[in-house]
Design an enzyme around this catalytic site. Structure first.
Site, mmCIF file in Angstrom:
data_model
loop_
_atom_site.group_PDB
_atom_site.id
_atom_site.type_symbol
_atom_site.label_atom_id
_atom_site.label_comp_id
_atom_site.label_asym_id
_atom_site.label_seq_id
_atom_site.Cartn_x
_atom_site.Cartn_y
_atom_site.Cartn_z
ATOM 1 N N CYS A 113 0.813 -1.226 0.000
ATOM 2 C CA CYS A 113 0.000 0.000 0.000
ATOM 3 C C CYS A 113 0.843 1.271 0.000
ATOM 4 O O CYS A 113 0.311 2.354 -0.233
ATOM 5 C CB CYS A 113 -0.947 0.012 1.193
ATOM 6 S SG CYS A 113 -2.192 -1.269 1.072
ATOM 7 N N HIS A 249 -3.369 7.468 1.867
ATOM 8 C CA HIS A 249 -3.740 6.126 1.392
ATOM 9 C C HIS A 249 -5.115 5.801 1.975
ATOM 10 O O HIS A 249 -5.407 6.123 3.134
ATOM 11 C CB HIS A 249 -2.696 5.113 1.859
ATOM 12 C CG HIS A 249 -3.130 3.696 1.662
ATOM 13 N ND1 HIS A 249 -3.600 3.235 0.461
ATOM 14 C CD2 HIS A 249 -3.184 2.657 2.528
ATOM 15 C CE1 HIS A 249 -3.930 1.960 0.589
ATOM 16 N NE2 HIS A 249 -3.686 1.585 1.833
ATOM 17 N N ASN A 279 -9.964 -0.090 -0.432
ATOM 18 C CA ASN A 279 -8.504 0.023 -0.430
ATOM 19 C C ASN A 279 -7.958 -0.551 -1.740
ATOM 20 O O ASN A 279 -8.024 -1.748 -1.968
ATOM 21 C CB ASN A 279 -7.957 -0.753 0.782
ATOM 22 C CG ASN A 279 -6.441 -0.673 0.897
ATOM 23 O OD1 ASN A 279 -5.765 -0.229 -0.025
ATOM 24 N ND2 ASN A 279 -5.916 -1.121 2.031
HETATM 25 N N1 ACO Z 1 -18.237 -8.161 9.291
HETATM 26 C C1 ACO Z 1 -18.637 -8.396 10.549
HETATM 27 N N2 ACO Z 1 -17.769 -8.629 11.550
HETATM 28 C C2 ACO Z 1 -16.461 -8.616 11.247
HETATM 29 C C3 ACO Z 1 -15.985 -8.386 9.948
HETATM 30 C C4 ACO Z 1 -16.926 -8.154 8.943
HETATM 31 N N3 ACO Z 1 -16.579 -7.902 7.671
HETATM 32 N N4 ACO Z 1 -14.627 -8.424 9.970
HETATM 33 C C5 ACO Z 1 -14.269 -8.681 11.239
HETATM 34 N N5 ACO Z 1 -15.372 -8.799 12.003
HETATM 35 C C6 ACO Z 1 -15.459 -9.097 13.433
HETATM 36 C C7 ACO Z 1 -14.240 -9.827 13.966
HETATM 37 O O1 ACO Z 1 -14.335 -11.214 13.689
HETATM 38 C C8 ACO Z 1 -14.338 -9.518 15.444
HETATM 39 O O2 ACO Z 1 -15.264 -10.379 16.003
HETATM 40 P P1 ACO Z 1 -15.007 -11.038 17.479
HETATM 41 O O3 ACO Z 1 -14.946 -9.861 18.407
HETATM 42 O O4 ACO Z 1 -16.204 -11.899 17.659
HETATM 43 O O5 ACO Z 1 -13.713 -11.751 17.344
HETATM 44 C C9 ACO Z 1 -14.904 -8.107 15.468
HETATM 45 O O6 ACO Z 1 -15.479 -7.881 14.166
HETATM 46 C C10 ACO Z 1 -13.897 -7.020 15.761
HETATM 47 O O7 ACO Z 1 -12.743 -7.275 14.957
HETATM 48 P P2 ACO Z 1 -11.542 -6.271 14.915
HETATM 49 O O8 ACO Z 1 -10.498 -6.800 13.973
HETATM 50 O O9 ACO Z 1 -11.103 -5.921 16.297
HETATM 51 O O10 ACO Z 1 -12.261 -4.989 14.275
HETATM 52 P P3 ACO Z 1 -11.663 -3.584 13.959
HETATM 53 O O11 ACO Z 1 -12.488 -2.546 14.559
HETATM 54 O O12 ACO Z 1 -10.180 -3.507 14.200
HETATM 55 O O13 ACO Z 1 -11.888 -3.462 12.376
HETATM 56 C C11 ACO Z 1 -10.579 -3.695 10.384
HETATM 57 C C12 ACO Z 1 -11.288 -4.407 11.523
HETATM 58 C C13 ACO Z 1 -11.607 -2.955 9.576
HETATM 59 C C14 ACO Z 1 -9.870 -4.722 9.506
HETATM 60 C C15 ACO Z 1 -9.542 -2.683 10.940
HETATM 61 O O14 ACO Z 1 -8.761 -3.291 11.933
HETATM 62 C C16 ACO Z 1 -8.633 -2.118 9.899
HETATM 63 O O15 ACO Z 1 -9.043 -1.384 9.008
HETATM 64 N N6 ACO Z 1 -7.306 -2.394 9.987
HETATM 65 C C17 ACO Z 1 -6.340 -1.833 9.105
HETATM 66 C C18 ACO Z 1 -6.338 -2.456 7.763
HETATM 67 C C19 ACO Z 1 -5.281 -1.772 6.944
HETATM 68 O O16 ACO Z 1 -5.122 -0.570 7.063
HETATM 69 N N7 ACO Z 1 -4.500 -2.461 6.180
HETATM 70 C C20 ACO Z 1 -3.318 -1.739 5.699
HETATM 71 C C21 ACO Z 1 -3.107 -1.627 4.409
HETATM 72 S S1 ACO Z 1 -3.452 -3.017 3.433
HETATM 73 C C22 ACO Z 1 -2.025 -3.412 2.531
HETATM 74 O O17 ACO Z 1 -0.941 -2.972 2.770
HETATM 75 C C23 ACO Z 1 -2.168 -4.457 1.487
#
Ligand code: ACO
Length: 322
Positions: A113, A249, A279
């Protein structure tokens, strides 16, 4: 010494638009969850026969037109991508063939990214040192190909597309400074484990798809983006209040909000496309730039802060006088 100027921008998004609701029949998720946790409403998905180089070509042609240059003026092609058409040759060489340009250098940059920030840094060095004077630089990605469509924690986050810039040598900056970093110790926070040297069997398994510790990435992204924004401003003796537009980004609206808050920038001064594009990795910054240039928000003379964070881990920022 020459300075690097953004002479024109271009973008391309595949025709197929996939709304959050479509995921509700694929995995246990909801439109509401995706909007709330990520800010994403929809994304574009490449057609089955549409490749990264096809999308790169469409974006490149629009940037060439916007910059009012001839294809023959281009003396270097750089493509930032993590999802190349082939193992080799590079997507940049394939793009070169599509464009019908011969006998100039062309290569890919692979920084997930942060690919746009890495490529911008390299392109700027080529121009400043006289190695090139008219660079076609494209960020293009087909993340739909490396998503596990059964994994709700990743499949809702990504989209396909391409963004391009024409960078030319000018008398005034342009790109004021670029700052890029990596720390490979965090490799497994975000990766696609399969690869050629790991053996082709892995490519037929779950290892061929994105695996991510989203929560840990989230926290690292927020703190790191704050630090590289400060570094870019300090390097140019500028203050956060001098920034006209933040062009980050586009991974998650919550990360973007946190980055803008650290800069005292209202969201109205932040270019946001994550809601429409999701993304698109290396393509997200040039796509966002193109959207805002074309709709008239970003104007000549504006000070832009670009910043990205991604797998590697890699991260980077740039201050640009558009
Ligand atoms: N729908 C419903 N529930 C979901 C989903 C979904 N699509 N995805 C995850 N959950 C659930 C999880 O299973 C978890 O459930 P649990 O509590 O029963 O275990 C709950 O939601 C909370 O999960 P978290 O991972 O703590 O949720 P968070 O608020 O952190 O959001 C997310 C997740 C959106 C992925 C976030 O962490 C994020 O955006 N992270 C950064 C991603 C990113 O920036 N990547 C970098 C670049 S990518 C690259 O370089 C290729």
């Amino acid at each position: 010494m020459a300075f690097t100027t953004i002479a024109g921008t271009g973008g391309y998004l595949p025709e197929r638009v996939m709304h959050n609701r479509e995921f509700e029949s694929l995995v246990n998720t909801s439109d509401e969850w995706i909007r709330e946790r990520t800010g994403i409403k929809r994304r574009h998905v490449a057609a089955d026969d549409e490749t990264t180089s096809d999308m790169a070509l469409a974006a490149a042609n629009r940037a060439i037109e916007a910059a009012a240059i001839n294809v023959e003026d281009i003396d270097l092609i750089i493509v930032a991508t993590t999802t190349p058409d082939k193992v080799f040759p590079s997507t940049a060489c394939i793009l070169q063939r599509h464009l019908g340009i011969h006998n100039i250098p062309a290569f890919d940059v692979h920084a997930a990214c942060s690919g746009f920030m890495y490529g911008l840094d390299i392109a700027d060095r080529f121009i400043r040192t006289g190695g090139a004077s008219c660079i076609l630089f494209v960020g293009a990605e087909s993340y739909s190909r490396i998503i596990d469509w059964n994994d709700r924690s990743t499949c809702v986050l990504f989209g396909d597309g391409a963004g391009a810039v024409i960078l030319t040598a000018g008398d005034e900056p342009g790109i004021l400074s670029t700052h890029i970093y990596a720390d490979g110790q965090y490799e497994e926070l975000l990766h696609v484990p399969a690869g050629v040297s790991s053996g082709f069997d892995l490519l037929k398994s779950q290892a061929a798809f994105i695996q991510m510790k989203g929560n840990e990435i989230f926290k690292k992204a927020v703190s790191t983006l704050g630090a590289i924004a400060r570094e870019a401003l300090a390097a140019n003796n500028l203050d956060k209040h001098d920034i006209d537009w933040l062009v980050p980004h586009q991974a998650n609206l919550r990360i973007i909000r946190a980055a803008a808050k650290k800069l005292d920038l209202p969201l109205e001064k932040t270019i946001i496309t994550v809601d429409e594009h999701a993304n698109t990795s290396s393509a997200s910054i040039p796509l966002a730039l193109d959207v805002a240039v074309r709709d008239g928000r970003i104007k000549r003379g504006n000070l832009l802060l670009l910043e990205a964070f991604g797998a590697g881990l890699t991260w980077g920022s740039a201050l640009v006088r558009y």
